[in-house]
Design a protein around this motif. Sequence first.
Motif, PDB file in Angstrom:
ATOM      1  N   GLU A  77       0.863  -1.181  -0.104  1.00 33.61           N
ATOM      2  CA  GLU A  77      -0.136  -0.081   0.101  1.00 33.61           C
ATOM      3  C   GLU A  77       0.946   1.477  -0.010  1.00 33.61           C
ATOM      4  N   ARG A  78       2.082   1.299   0.744  1.00 33.50           N
ATOM      5  CA  ARG A  78       2.958   2.321   0.811  1.00 33.50           C
ATOM      6  C   ARG A  78       3.482   2.558  -0.522  1.00 33.50           C
ATOM      7  N   LEU A  79       3.948   1.701  -1.297  1.00 35.25           N
ATOM      8  CA  LEU A  79       4.728   1.728  -2.545  1.00 35.25           C
ATOM      9  C   LEU A  79       3.420   2.088  -3.650  1.00 35.25           C
ATOM     10  N   GLY A  80       2.255   1.720  -3.291  1.00 34.89           N
ATOM     11  CA  GLY A  80       1.256   2.197  -4.457  1.00 34.89           C
ATOM     12  C   GLY A  80       1.253   3.551  -4.395  1.00 34.89           C
ATOM     13  N   ALA A  81       1.258   4.012  -2.904  1.00 32.44           N
ATOM     14  CA  ALA A  81       0.804   5.439  -2.855  1.00 32.44           C
ATOM     15  C   ALA A  81       2.101   6.463  -3.534  1.00 32.44           C
ATOM     16  N   ILE A  82       3.241   5.870  -3.411  1.00 35.21           N
ATOM     17  CA  ILE A  82       4.467   6.876  -4.268  1.00 35.21           C
ATOM     18  C   ILE A  82       4.591   6.217  -5.715  1.00 35.21           C
ATOM     19  N   ALA A  83       3.836   5.321  -6.186  1.00 33.84           N
ATOM     20  CA  ALA A  83       4.038   4.754  -7.625  1.00 33.84           C
ATOM     21  C   ALA A  83       3.995   5.949  -8.716  1.00 33.84           C
ATOM     22  N   PRO A  84       4.718   6.152  -9.430  1.00 33.27           N
ATOM     23  CA  PRO A  84       4.650   7.161 -10.588  1.00 33.27           C
ATOM     24  C   PRO A  84       3.109   6.959 -11.264  1.00 33.27           C
ATOM     25  N   VAL A  85       2.839   5.618 -11.447  1.00 34.14           N
ATOM     26  CA  VAL A  85       1.388   5.783 -12.181  1.00 34.14           C
ATOM     27  C   VAL A  85       0.611   5.306 -11.303  1.00 34.14           C
ATOM     28  N   PRO A  86      -0.645   6.089 -10.821  1.00 32.19           N
ATOM     29  CA  PRO A  86      -1.474   5.909  -9.705  1.00 32.19           C
ATOM     30  C   PRO A  86      -2.270   4.598 -10.124  1.00 32.19           C
ATOM     31  N   GLY A  87      -2.580   3.740  -8.959  1.00 31.79           N
ATOM     32  CA  GLY A  87      -3.348   2.702  -9.190  1.00 31.79           C
ATOM     33  C   GLY A  87      -2.592   1.472  -9.359  1.00 31.79           C
ATOM     34  N   SER A  88      -1.162   1.676  -9.613  1.00 34.80           N
ATOM     35  CA  SER A  88      -0.225   0.497 -10.040  1.00 34.80           C
ATOM     36  C   SER A  88      -0.282  -0.747  -8.939  1.00 34.80           C
ATOM     37  N   LYS A  89      -0.290  -1.774  -9.415  1.00 36.61           N
ATOM     38  CA  LYS A  89      -0.152  -3.081  -8.326  1.00 36.61           C
ATOM     39  C   LYS A  89       1.033  -3.204  -8.365  1.00 36.61           C
ATOM     40  N   VAL A  90       1.744  -4.014  -7.196  1.00 39.90           N
ATOM     41  CA  VAL A  90       2.967  -3.858  -6.792  1.00 39.90           C
ATOM     42  C   VAL A  90       3.081  -5.767  -6.736  1.00 39.90           C
ATOM     43  N   TRP A 231      11.076  10.165  -5.785  1.00 40.67           N
ATOM     44  CA  TRP A 231      11.383   8.599  -5.483  1.00 40.67           C
ATOM     45  C   TRP A 231      11.911   7.757  -6.887  1.00 40.67           C
ATOM     46  N   PHE A 232      11.510   8.273  -8.135  1.00 39.07           N
ATOM     47  CA  PHE A 232      11.642   7.446  -9.295  1.00 39.07           C
ATOM     48  C   PHE A 232      12.031   8.271 -10.367  1.00 39.07           C
ATOM     49  N   ALA A 233      12.984   7.883 -11.386  1.00 41.55           N
ATOM     50  CA  ALA A 233      13.058   8.528 -12.650  1.00 41.55           C
ATOM     51  C   ALA A 233      11.896   8.739 -13.314  1.00 41.55           C
ATOM     52  N   SER A 234      11.072   7.817 -13.290  1.00 45.28           N
ATOM     53  CA  SER A 234       9.759   7.973 -14.112  1.00 45.28           C
ATOM     54  C   SER A 234       8.908   8.964 -13.682  1.00 45.28           C
ATOM     55  N   THR A 235       9.114   9.359 -12.160  1.00 45.09           N
ATOM     56  CA  THR A 235       8.335  10.680 -11.707  1.00 45.09           C
ATOM     57  C   THR A 235       9.156  11.684 -12.059  1.00 45.09           C
ATOM     58  N   ARG A 236      10.293  11.993 -11.985  1.00 45.86           N
ATOM     59  CA  ARG A 236      11.259  12.991 -12.320  1.00 45.86           C
ATOM     60  C   ARG A 236      10.808  13.444 -13.783  1.00 45.86           C
ATOM     61  N   PHE A 237      10.769  12.363 -14.636  1.00 44.23           N
ATOM     62  CA  PHE A 237      10.810  12.664 -16.241  1.00 44.23           C
ATOM     63  C   PHE A 237       9.339  12.643 -16.739  1.00 44.23           C
ATOM     64  N   GLY A 238       8.355  12.303 -15.680  1.00 39.37           N
ATOM     65  CA  GLY A 238       7.072  12.097 -16.133  1.00 39.37           C
ATOM     66  C   GLY A 238       6.842  11.032 -17.323  1.00 39.37           C
ATOM     67  N   LEU A 239       7.377   9.763 -17.016  1.00 41.35           N
ATOM     68  CA  LEU A 239       7.268   8.662 -18.175  1.00 41.35           C
ATOM     69  C   LEU A 239       6.179   8.061 -18.109  1.00 41.35           C
ATOM     70  N   GLU A 240       5.538   7.729 -16.994  1.00 38.68           N
ATOM     71  CA  GLU A 240       4.198   6.968 -16.975  1.00 38.68           C
ATOM     72  C   GLU A 240       4.331   5.884 -17.615  1.00 38.68           C
ATOM     73  N   PRO A 241       5.374   5.074 -17.338  1.00 40.86           N
ATOM     74  CA  PRO A 241       5.654   3.542 -17.892  1.00 40.86           C
ATOM     75  C   PRO A 241       4.547   2.485 -17.524  1.00 40.86           C
ATOM     76  N   ASP A 242       4.668   1.420 -18.154  1.00 42.94           N
ATOM     77  CA  ASP A 242       3.451   0.214 -18.134  1.00 42.94           C
ATOM     78  C   ASP A 242       3.994  -0.683 -16.800  1.00 42.94           C
ATOM     79  N   MET A 243       5.526  -0.414 -16.610  1.00 49.25           N
ATOM     80  CA  MET A 243       5.909  -1.381 -15.608  1.00 49.25           C
ATOM     81  C   MET A 243       7.249  -0.946 -15.341  1.00 49.25           C
ATOM     82  N   ILE A 244       7.700  -0.846 -13.952  1.00 45.81           N
ATOM     83  CA  ILE A 244       8.698  -0.341 -13.297  1.00 45.81           C
ATOM     84  C   ILE A 244       9.295  -1.359 -12.632  1.00 45.81           C
ATOM     85  N   THR A 245      10.744  -1.855 -13.101  1.00 42.55           N
ATOM     86  CA  THR A 245      11.427  -2.947 -12.304  1.00 42.55           C
ATOM     87  C   THR A 245      12.456  -2.271 -10.915  1.00 42.55           C
ATOM     88  N   THR A 246      12.098  -2.812  -9.734  1.00 43.98           N
ATOM     89  CA  THR A 246      12.909  -2.075  -8.691  1.00 43.98           C
ATOM     90  C   THR A 246      13.611  -3.102  -7.702  1.00 43.98           C
TER      91      THR A 246
END
Length: 397
Positions: A77-90, A231-246
């Motif tokens: 839930e915490r990671l979902g709240a900071i995910a670059p794409v809202p509503g992402s599953k983890v 938190w993420f480069a995807s946020t800094r650059f507004g990338l809105e990716p389909d998936m992020i690996t971490t």
Amino acid sequence: MGAVQRDGAFVVSRGEGAYIWDDAGTRYLDATAGLWFTNVGHGRTEIADAVAAQLSKVAHFSNFGDFTSDVTVALAERLGAIAPVPGSKVFFTSGGSDSVDSAAKLARRYWNELGRPGKKLIVGRQKAYHGMHVAGTALAGIPVNREGYGELMSDARTVGWDDAKSLLELIEREGADAIAAFFCEPIIGAGGIYLPPEGYLTEVRDICREHEILFVVDEVVTGFGRIGGSWFASTRFGLEPDMITTAKGLTSGYVPMGAVFVAPTVAEPFFGGGVWWRHGYTYGGHAGAAAAAMANLDIVERENLLAEAKRLEAALHAHLAPLAEHPRVAEVRSGLGAVAAVQLADPAEALPFVKTLRAHGISGRAAGQGAMQFSPSFVMTDEQVAEMAAGVRAALG
């Protein structure tokens, strides 16, 4: 392995903040935060205490089917709240290589569920690194890592690391209907620390969108603050990716753990239609690891370490960039995120130079073809960065 057996290992016995000590008691500045991961610094007993408390209750059980633990749910839930794409599953894994292979499998399975099973090709870039599992090794753009294994994955392709047109040319050759996903490190890490050309990330993202190819951002290195300021480069650059690996910075390496962020559109077939995704890991979502991650994220937030990483972005550039004038240095790559590379003019000098750095109190690492990697913990001060740069200059002679 023979050389290590002959010469002996460099044994790290303890760490505190930005420093480590060897088994002889000698102190070194940790220039790389372990293997890019000790974002909050060494010796954080708060994380150790959180893990111990969790292990005393239940270390782990399983996260298959409907099994889980309260701390793992809280972390998701915490990671979902900071995910670059809202509503992402983890989806939790045991590390970065797991995360990459999971994303590769999920990308192909996603298109299969949409009735397009021909979309199987997974595309990566030259110089890129995506872990050491089969899919990640085949996908990455480091040929020496594939030597001696034969063909690891026939459905993997590689394009130029810095030219979006290279991706377009591949699409024209193979056809968009054959390509499942494009994997992209925002900053190429182990391949030598190469910063993205201006506008490159959004350009390849747009190409993927236009041709219905999943855009997967590999943030095993850049995620959880190392990009600087976010938190993420995807946020800094507004990338809105389909998936992020971490992985790495999720726990600052105190306990192994990774996670794949899956955008709602990609997750939907597996939640809406009773489709089984038969994939998982024994230790995925490990309760003890989740406790470490929660404590680690607490530290990052409480000490404002995202801003500290942005400070390091500037400090590393200011102190290391002048080394480019040294005759033994080909170039310095810095100025984006809490990472930098000092590229030696003679790549063959890189591995011996690691030991030379130790003689000057710096624990460093070679990356790519002859580059020295710098990726310190976010607690490293500007004064310590200056000390590190001075050590590098002294080692260069």
